[in-house]
Every structure is written in C-alpha cells, then in structure tokens.
Design a protein around this motif. Sequence first.
Motif, short mmCIF file in Angstrom:
data_model
loop_
_atom_site.label_atom_id
_atom_site.label_comp_id
_atom_site.label_asym_id
_atom_site.label_seq_id
_atom_site.Cartn_x
_atom_site.Cartn_y
_atom_site.Cartn_z
N UNK A 5 41.85 -45.33 -2.22
CA UNK A 5 43.21 -45.82 -1.99
C UNK A 5 43.47 -46.17 -0.53
N UNK A 6 42.51 -45.90 0.36
CA UNK A 6 42.66 -46.31 1.75
C UNK A 6 43.52 -45.40 2.60
N UNK A 7 43.75 -44.16 2.16
CA UNK A 7 44.52 -43.21 2.96
C UNK A 7 43.72 -42.81 4.19
N UNK A 8 44.41 -42.57 5.29
CA UNK A 8 43.75 -41.99 6.46
C UNK A 8 43.54 -40.49 6.21
N UNK A 9 42.69 -39.89 7.03
CA UNK A 9 42.44 -38.45 6.88
C UNK A 9 43.73 -37.65 7.10
N UNK A 66 31.83 -33.64 -8.33
CA UNK A 66 31.43 -34.83 -7.59
C UNK A 66 30.51 -35.71 -8.42
N UNK A 67 29.54 -35.08 -9.09
CA UNK A 67 28.60 -35.84 -9.93
C UNK A 67 29.32 -36.48 -11.12
N UNK A 68 30.19 -35.70 -11.75
CA UNK A 68 30.93 -36.21 -12.90
C UNK A 68 31.82 -37.37 -12.51
N UNK A 69 32.47 -37.28 -11.36
CA UNK A 69 33.32 -38.37 -10.87
C UNK A 69 32.51 -39.65 -10.70
N UNK A 70 31.34 -39.53 -10.10
CA UNK A 70 30.49 -40.70 -9.87
C UNK A 70 30.06 -41.32 -11.20
N UNK A 71 29.70 -40.48 -12.17
CA UNK A 71 29.25 -41.00 -13.46
C UNK A 71 30.39 -41.68 -14.23
N UNK A 72 31.56 -41.05 -14.23
CA UNK A 72 32.69 -41.64 -14.93
C UNK A 72 33.15 -42.93 -14.26
N UNK A 77 36.68 -55.67 -5.87
CA UNK A 77 37.27 -54.51 -5.18
C UNK A 77 38.36 -53.88 -6.05
N UNK A 78 39.18 -54.71 -6.69
CA UNK A 78 40.24 -54.19 -7.57
C UNK A 78 39.64 -53.42 -8.75
N UNK A 79 38.53 -53.95 -9.30
CA UNK A 79 37.86 -53.27 -10.41
C UNK A 79 37.29 -51.94 -9.96
N UNK A 80 36.71 -51.89 -8.75
CA UNK A 80 36.13 -50.65 -8.22
C UNK A 80 37.20 -49.59 -8.01
N UNK A 81 38.35 -50.01 -7.49
CA UNK A 81 39.46 -49.07 -7.28
C UNK A 81 39.95 -48.52 -8.62
N UNK A 82 40.08 -49.43 -9.59
CA UNK A 82 40.54 -49.01 -10.92
C UNK A 82 39.54 -48.05 -11.56
N UNK A 135 37.25 -46.07 -10.07
CA UNK A 135 37.23 -44.78 -9.37
C UNK A 135 38.45 -43.95 -9.71
N UNK A 136 39.59 -44.62 -9.86
CA UNK A 136 40.82 -43.91 -10.22
C UNK A 136 40.72 -43.34 -11.63
#
Length: 525
Positions: free
Chosen positions: A312-316, A430-436, A478-483, A485-486
């Motif tokens: 989402x582009x949030x800063x730290x 972390x692994x599950x997030x990447x796979x999903x 980029x829009x597809x990648x954000x969707x 990952x979300x």
Amino acid sequence: MSSPKPAPPPRPPSQPLPPLTGGKLVMGTVALSLAVFMNVLDSSIANVSIPAISGDLGVSPQQGTWVITSFAVANAISVPLTGWLTQRFGQVRLFVTSIILFVLSSILCGLAPSMEVLIAARVLQGAVAGPMIPLSQSLLLSSYTPSKSGMALAFWGMTTLVAPVMGPLLGGWISDNYTWPWIFYINIPVGVFAAWATWSIYHKRESSTYKLPIDKVGLALLVVWVGSLQIMLDKGKELDWFNSSTIVILGAVALVAFIYFIIWELGDDHPVVDLRLFKGRNFSGGVIAISVGYGLMFGGLVILPLWLQTTLGYTATLAGEVMAPVGIFAIILSPFIGKLLPKIDARWVASTAFFIFAIVFYLRSQFTENVDTFTLMIPTIIQGAAMAMFFIPLTSIILSGQPPDKIPSAAGLSNFVRIMFGGMGTSITSTLWDRRTSLHHSQLTEFTGPHSPAFNEAVHNLMAQGMPEPAAWATIDRLISVKAATQGATDIFWISAVLFLMLIALVWLTKPQRSSLPVDAGGAH
C-alpha cells in the motif's frame, strides 16, 4: 569445596533478604524495568523496519522476516536454561551479564554488512535475552515486601505492555529519519545504565550458587531439532520446499532429533525441559492454547506492517502508527483482569480473549487495497483488550494445580513452547502469504490480455490520458499485484479468525483451580 555434593546455600531460606527502601528501591525498580523494556522493545521494533533492512541488505521482505524468527527461536531455546544458569552463576551476575551481552550483540546487529551476519547477531541477541525476563521478576519481587508483590508485578507488567506500543513507533520513525542500524544502537545507553544500576544495587544480594549437572545431550538435541525445523520453514519457499534435497534433509534431521529428544528427556534425571508436565490436563491444554494463539497473533503483527509498506506504500512511520495502539487497552485492562481473575473462572476470560481475537482478524479479513488509516487502526485498538485477557488467564490455567517445586519448570517450558511458536508462526504466515499472493495473481491475470474486452478498455483509457502502451500495461500489472497481495493477506486474517474460534474449545478441556496468587502479564513479550 571438594565434596561432590552441591554446596549448601550461604544464606538459609528461612532468612530471606530484606526488601529495599527509599532511593535504592526506586533505582532498582527503574533499572530492572528498563532492562525488560529494552528486551521486549527489541522483539517488536524490527517489525516495521523489515522492508528497510531487507532493501538495504539486498534480500526480499519475506527473507527479511528471518531477523525476527532467528531472535525468537534462539530466545526460546535459552529460556529453559535460565534455572540451571542461575543456580550455577547466581541471578545477579547472570542478569547483568545478559544485559552486557545484549548490548554487545545489538552493536553487532547494527554493524552487520549482510543478512547472514545480521541473523547470526540476532541469534546471539535472542540467546542472551532468554534469562532477562524471568530474572528481572525474581529480583524485583525480592526488592519489595510480600504485601506489595502484586504492585511490583503490576508495574513490571506495564513495561512489557508499553514496549510493544513504543516499538513500532520508534522503529518506523528511526527507519524513515535515520538508518535501520539505529533501532539496535538505541539499546546501548539503556543497557549500559541498566547494567550499572543493577550491579550497584544488587551485587551484595547475590543468590546461592550450586554446581549442578546439565543435560548436555538433551540440550544438543533441542538445538538441533528446533534449529533444523526453523531453517526449513524459513528457507522452504526459497528452495521450493520438498523438491529441494536441502529441505528434505532438514526435515528428516528435525524429525529424528525431535523423536530422540522426547525419548531422552523422559528418561533423564535432570532434563532440559520436563516433558512429564504435559501429562497434566491444565498444562497441556493451556500451553497449546497460548502457543497457537501467540503464533497466530505474532504472525499477524509481522504481516500487517509488511503489507502496508510493500503493497500500500505506507512509510515505516505510518505503519508504526497503525501498529502502536495495540497496547493501549492492554495497559488499561491488565490490572483489572489481574484483580478479577481470582473471583471468576479463568476459562471464561480466555474464551473472551479468543473471541475478541477472532473478531479482530475477521475485521482485518475485510480490508481492501483502498482501506483508510482509521479503519486499519480499529482492529489494532480492539486487539489490546484481547491481549489483556489472553496472557494472564492462560498462564493461570497452565500453572493451576502445579506443586510449588514444579512451577519454575512449568513456567519455563510454557514460555519455551510459546516463544518457539511465535517464531514458527511468523515463518509459516510469511510463506502462506507469498503462496496465496501468487495464487491470486495468477487467477487475476487470467482475465487480462488482448482477448479481454475489460483489459483492452482499461489500456485504452490509460493511453487516452497520454500514457504509452508499455506504461499502461505496467500500471495494470501493478494494480493486479496490489490486489493479489491484499487478498493473500486477508486470506491469512480469515484463517486466523477461524483458528482462534477453534481454540475456545481447547480452553474448555482444562479444569483449572482458582488461585489467589498474583499473575503478571509478562507473557506479552
């Protein structure tokens, strides 16, 4: 002494140390609390700094989570050794030495030129941090009169709850305004002062020391199976899991070492961890509930700021502000829960905690890529109430019915399992997030390309705004990648919500006895 038997204590148990008074009491309380604060802070401060660390050291954010898991696993392994180390070297010497080594390892973390060196330094940092939490409690309780022990533990518990609030804020602000090594360098002045003040006040209040045997074989097996399992979980995605001979070997080593560990520990006279405690209904049910719940909670606390920053582009700093309110309700409610617990069934309190956790993660499962900051913070604020009702009653259930001589072993073993599950929960999440994320990305791209009218229309609209065709394609990707990952993150939140509801049933398999002893919130770290 030449006698093979343990030396008798120089101070009989019937003559306990007198409590501290005046300035020494204040300074001792501050020093012990600062050491705990530094320790717990380091468990949470890195969460929002993972993208900065991984970017600077040239690894992916998922690999960056090793900074957290390496600390957690080393910390878990060292916790069961606290009792033996205390009896061998004395609680004051061990506590001060742990602080000094913690500071030195923090310096090594800040100076690390590569991820491999940083992980090694974090392993050292986690290992030396193990004795600090239980010894700080022991020293603090010896400083107060028995009638004020509840107040002492309440104050101590506050430091373990404030640190998770400050960690994301400090980590985010430092990462955005300075460089990530400073999240470790800030330990130097705090640690130096805590070590000096603790030694100045407590060096004449050292505990008795004994030369007791240590289960070297059990310890070696523990390190081998836990280490192999954690490395397997961390490296699995990178090496394509069981298609890799390395992962197969790590899995086999972990399994064999674990089996031998159980057999050895059950037959040894001085085991590293007393596995016989699992025969108890309250202990086994409580440990499984608190460990699985902690793994789910900790995994969520790692994934959420990663998603905010990398997707989402949030800063730290902004990600830290979203995460920080998690401790507000915990700080407010913990003293009331501690007073209320002796009067009601701990299972009701723990069940309420799991139900609130389920609501929190369900709310997060409804997030979209357009979610606003206020909506993000609502579940985080509510989660603080669940944390206040999570650690205290489950710790009470775990220790319920234990004889006094078994309580230290029970507390040490439950902390070992809980912290280990925290590290493993992070790796699995972390692994599950990447796979999903990959699954959702492939599903979404099925509807793109020249054959899709909607896709062609989107490209045409972007080009009509003056964007070249390759840039239009890149924008849509980029829009597809954000969707994707979300959706991957919200899948994890939904699964976590369901698992929290299932844990309620586990709580009711226990039959705790009510106790009037004070229970702290120390598990919050």
